[in-house]
Design an enzyme around this catalytic site. Sequence first.
Site, PDB file in Angstrom:
ATOM      1  CB  ILE A  85      21.851  71.245 -80.750  1.00 37.09           C
ATOM      2  CG1 ILE A  85      21.761  72.258 -81.903  1.00 37.09           C
ATOM      3  CG2 ILE A  85      21.675  71.946 -79.412  1.00 37.09           C
ATOM      4  CD1 ILE A  85      20.433  73.000 -82.003  1.00 37.09           C
TER       5      ILE A  85
ATOM      6  NE  ARG B  24       8.959  75.978 -95.004  1.00 37.43           N
ATOM      7  CZ  ARG B  24       7.947  76.779 -94.779  1.00 37.43           C
ATOM      8  NH1 ARG B  24       7.958  77.594 -93.764  1.00 37.43           N
ATOM      9  NH2 ARG B  24       6.908  76.775 -95.583  1.00 37.43           N
TER      10      ARG B  24
ATOM     11  CG  ASN C  56       8.060  70.360 -86.024  1.00 37.61           C
ATOM     12  OD1 ASN C  56       8.905  69.763 -85.369  1.00 37.61           O
ATOM     13  ND2 ASN C  56       8.318  70.896 -87.204  1.00 37.61           N
TER      14      ASN C  56
ATOM     15  N   GLY D 148      14.060  73.123 -80.608  1.00 38.70           N
ATOM     16  CA  GLY D 148      13.740  72.646 -81.960  1.00 38.70           C
ATOM     17  C   GLY D 148      12.772  73.581 -82.668  1.00 38.70           C
TER      18      GLY D 148
ATOM     19  CG  ASP E 128      16.946  84.919 -81.901  1.00 36.28           C
ATOM     20  OD1 ASP E 128      16.990  84.927 -83.128  1.00 36.28           O
ATOM     21  OD2 ASP E 128      16.465  83.966 -81.241  1.00 36.28           O
TER      22      ASP E 128
ATOM     23  NE  ARG F 205      22.521  83.522 -84.179  1.00 36.29           N
ATOM     24  CZ  ARG F 205      21.673  82.677 -84.753  1.00 36.29           C
ATOM     25  NH1 ARG F 205      20.402  83.032 -84.918  1.00 36.29           N
ATOM     26  NH2 ARG F 205      22.069  81.498 -85.169  1.00 36.29           N
TER      27      ARG F 205
ATOM     28  CG  HIS G 296      14.456  81.204 -82.899  1.00 38.90           C
ATOM     29  ND1 HIS G 296      15.644  81.885 -82.897  1.00 38.90           N
ATOM     30  CD2 HIS G 296      14.685  80.064 -83.594  1.00 38.90           C
ATOM     31  CE1 HIS G 296      16.555  81.182 -83.559  1.00 38.90           C
ATOM     32  NE2 HIS G 296      15.996  80.072 -83.999  1.00 38.90           N
TER      33      HIS G 296
HETATM   34  P1  NAI Z   1      20.106  67.482 -85.946  1.00 38.89           P
HETATM   35  O1  NAI Z   1      19.312  67.058 -87.135  1.00 38.89           O
HETATM   36  O2  NAI Z   1      21.587  67.373 -85.970  1.00 38.89           O
HETATM   37  O3  NAI Z   1      19.606  66.670 -84.670  1.00 38.89           O
HETATM   38  C1  NAI Z   1      18.259  66.523 -84.351  1.00 38.89           C
HETATM   39  C2  NAI Z   1      18.108  65.202 -83.667  1.00 38.89           C
HETATM   40  O4  NAI Z   1      16.781  65.114 -83.175  1.00 38.89           O
HETATM   41  C3  NAI Z   1      18.317  64.012 -84.600  1.00 38.89           C
HETATM   42  O5  NAI Z   1      19.298  63.146 -84.033  1.00 38.89           O
HETATM   43  C4  NAI Z   1      16.947  63.349 -84.652  1.00 38.89           C
HETATM   44  O6  NAI Z   1      17.019  61.950 -84.736  1.00 38.89           O
HETATM   45  C5  NAI Z   1      16.352  63.795 -83.335  1.00 38.89           C
HETATM   46  N1  NAI Z   1      14.881  63.789 -83.307  1.00 38.89           N
HETATM   47  C6  NAI Z   1      14.015  64.120 -84.302  1.00 38.89           C
HETATM   48  N2  NAI Z   1      12.763  63.958 -83.897  1.00 38.89           N
HETATM   49  C7  NAI Z   1      12.815  63.522 -82.625  1.00 38.89           C
HETATM   50  C8  NAI Z   1      11.826  63.159 -81.669  1.00 38.89           C
HETATM   51  N3  NAI Z   1      10.534  63.191 -81.980  1.00 38.89           N
HETATM   52  N4  NAI Z   1      12.243  62.753 -80.453  1.00 38.89           N
HETATM   53  C9  NAI Z   1      13.559  62.708 -80.163  1.00 38.89           C
HETATM   54  N5  NAI Z   1      14.539  63.014 -81.022  1.00 38.89           N
HETATM   55  C10 NAI Z   1      14.168  63.434 -82.229  1.00 38.89           C
HETATM   56  O7  NAI Z   1      19.627  68.974 -85.648  1.00 38.89           O
HETATM   57  P2  NAI Z   1      20.340  70.058 -84.710  1.00 38.89           P
HETATM   58  O8  NAI Z   1      21.298  70.835 -85.508  1.00 38.89           O
HETATM   59  O9  NAI Z   1      20.799  69.417 -83.455  1.00 38.89           O
HETATM   60  O10 NAI Z   1      19.109  71.035 -84.427  1.00 38.89           O
HETATM   61  C11 NAI Z   1      18.006  70.617 -83.665  1.00 38.89           C
HETATM   62  C12 NAI Z   1      16.873  71.637 -83.774  1.00 38.89           C
HETATM   63  O11 NAI Z   1      17.238  72.881 -83.192  1.00 38.89           O
HETATM   64  C13 NAI Z   1      16.463  71.971 -85.217  1.00 38.89           C
HETATM   65  O12 NAI Z   1      15.047  72.020 -85.254  1.00 38.89           O
HETATM   66  C14 NAI Z   1      17.030  73.348 -85.433  1.00 38.89           C
HETATM   67  O13 NAI Z   1      16.299  74.061 -86.408  1.00 38.89           O
HETATM   68  C15 NAI Z   1      16.854  73.935 -84.062  1.00 38.89           C
HETATM   69  N6  NAI Z   1      17.645  75.127 -83.765  1.00 38.89           N
HETATM   70  C16 NAI Z   1      17.067  76.087 -82.958  1.00 38.89           C
HETATM   71  C17 NAI Z   1      17.749  77.227 -82.605  1.00 38.89           C
HETATM   72  C18 NAI Z   1      17.101  78.264 -81.733  1.00 38.89           C
HETATM   73  O14 NAI Z   1      17.723  79.322 -81.525  1.00 38.89           O
HETATM   74  N7  NAI Z   1      15.912  78.071 -81.186  1.00 38.89           N
HETATM   75  C19 NAI Z   1      19.109  77.459 -83.083  1.00 38.89           C
HETATM   76  C20 NAI Z   1      19.655  76.390 -83.878  1.00 38.89           C
HETATM   77  C21 NAI Z   1      18.923  75.271 -84.198  1.00 38.89           C
END
Ligand code: NAI
Length: 327
Positions: A16, A94, A107, A132, A161, A164, A189
Site C-alpha cells: 500500500i 491475520r 496489533n 492496517g 468499502d 466499492r 471494516h
Molecule cells: P504489506 O505486508 O505489503 O506491508 C506492510 C508493511 O508494514 C511491511 O513493509 C511491514 O514491514 C510494515 N510494518 C509492519 N509492522 C510495522 C510497524 N509496527 N511499524 C511500521 N511498519 C510496520 O501489507 P499491505 O498490503 O501494504 O497492507 C497493509 C495493511 O493494510 C494490512 O494490515 C492490510 O490488511 C491492510 N488493509 C486495509 C484495508 C482497509 O480498507 N482498511 C484495505 C487493504 C489492506
Amino acid sequence: SKKPVRVAVTGAAGQIGYALLFRIASGEMLGKDQPVILQLLEIPDEKAQNALKGVIMELEDCAFPLLAGVEAHSDPMSAFKDTDYALLVGSRPRGPGMERAELLAVNGAIFTTQGKALNAVASRNVKVLVVGNPANTNAYIAMKSAPDLPRKNFTAMLRLDHNRAASQLAAKTGKPVASIEKLAVWGNHSPTMYADYRNATIDGQSVKALINDEQWNRETFLPTVGKRGAAIIAARGLSSAASAANAAIDHMRDWALGTNGKWVTMGIPSNGEYGIPKDVMFGYPVTCEGGEYKIVEGITIDEFSQECINKTLKELTDEQDGVKHLL
Ligand code: NAI
C-alpha cells in the site's frame, strides 16, 4: 507559498505504501499547492529498512515539486515528531492459522506503542487514519493510548468499502459513479460492514427505486461488497493495495479539504450516535468542512438496517473486549 506540512506513513515499504507515497508527494491528498514532508516508518529489520531506502530513492527521482523532504525512521517517536497527518498502514494482518488472540496481541503491541508515540510527539491537531487491519480496533487501541490528543483525531478506513459500494451501484444502474450521493457504510471494516443505499440518489433520483430489487441488495450487493477483499486476494494473489491507497487518499483529502456537502464514510469514535456505545470506532456517514467531520444525523434505521448494524457492532465490541487487557 504554503508552509510544508508533515505526513507520517507507517508500513511505508509495503504494497500500500508503494501505491500511496507517490500520490501524497504529487499533491493528490492535500492539494496541488501544499508542500509535504514525508516521515516514513518501517520496522527496524534490515530488509525492510533497505526496501524503504529504495522507495525513497524513487521518490527523489520523481523530483516532485511539492516534496519538501523525506525521512526514513525505525522508531515511531521520531517518525511522528510534530506530524500533522499520520497514516498508519503497517500492521500484522491475520495470517493462515493465526489465532484471534495472537492477532489482537501483536496489533495491540503495535498500536499501543504508536498511540503513545503520537500522544507524546505529534502535532496536537494531528489527523490519524488507521488502514492496517483490523483497522477499526487498531484505531481504537491507538486512540485509547493517546489520552492527551482529542479522540476525534483518530479514524479508521471504511472508505474502500464505501468506494466499492459506489462502484457496484454505478454498474447496476448504468450511471456514472460520480453522480451517486448519500451512500453510507456502517460499522466495521470487515465483511459485516453494512453498505446502505436506502437514501442514496443519482441526479436526485432514488437509487433504491431505480434498482427496485431488495433481493439483489441482500443476496448480491451486500455479499459482493463485504467479500470484495477476499475476491481480490483470490484473483491477484495479493491483497488490494492500489485501491486501498486510493481510499486512504480520498479519506484524508476529504477530511482536510472538505466534501462540499457530499456524504462519505469514515470510521470514527462514536459519541452515542445511532445508539452505538461511546468510543466504538464505527463506520458512519459524514460530511467534512474546515478540517472537521460531522456525522449525518436523522437517518431512519429500519428493521433490516438495525439487524445489520447490530451484527457489525457486535463484532466490534467483541474485538474491543479482546484488547481490553492490553490498554
Ligand atoms: P504489506 O505486508 O505489503 O506491508 C506492510 C508493511 O508494514 C511491511 O513493509 C511491514 O514491514 C510494515 N510494518 C509492519 N509492522 C510495522 C510497524 N509496527 N511499524 C511500521 N511498519 C510496520 O501489507 P499491505 O498490503 O501494504 O497492507 C497493509 C495493511 O493494510 C494490512 O494490515 C492490510 O490488511 C491492510 N488493509 C486495509 C484495508 C482497509 O480498507 N482498511 C484495505 C487493504 C489492506
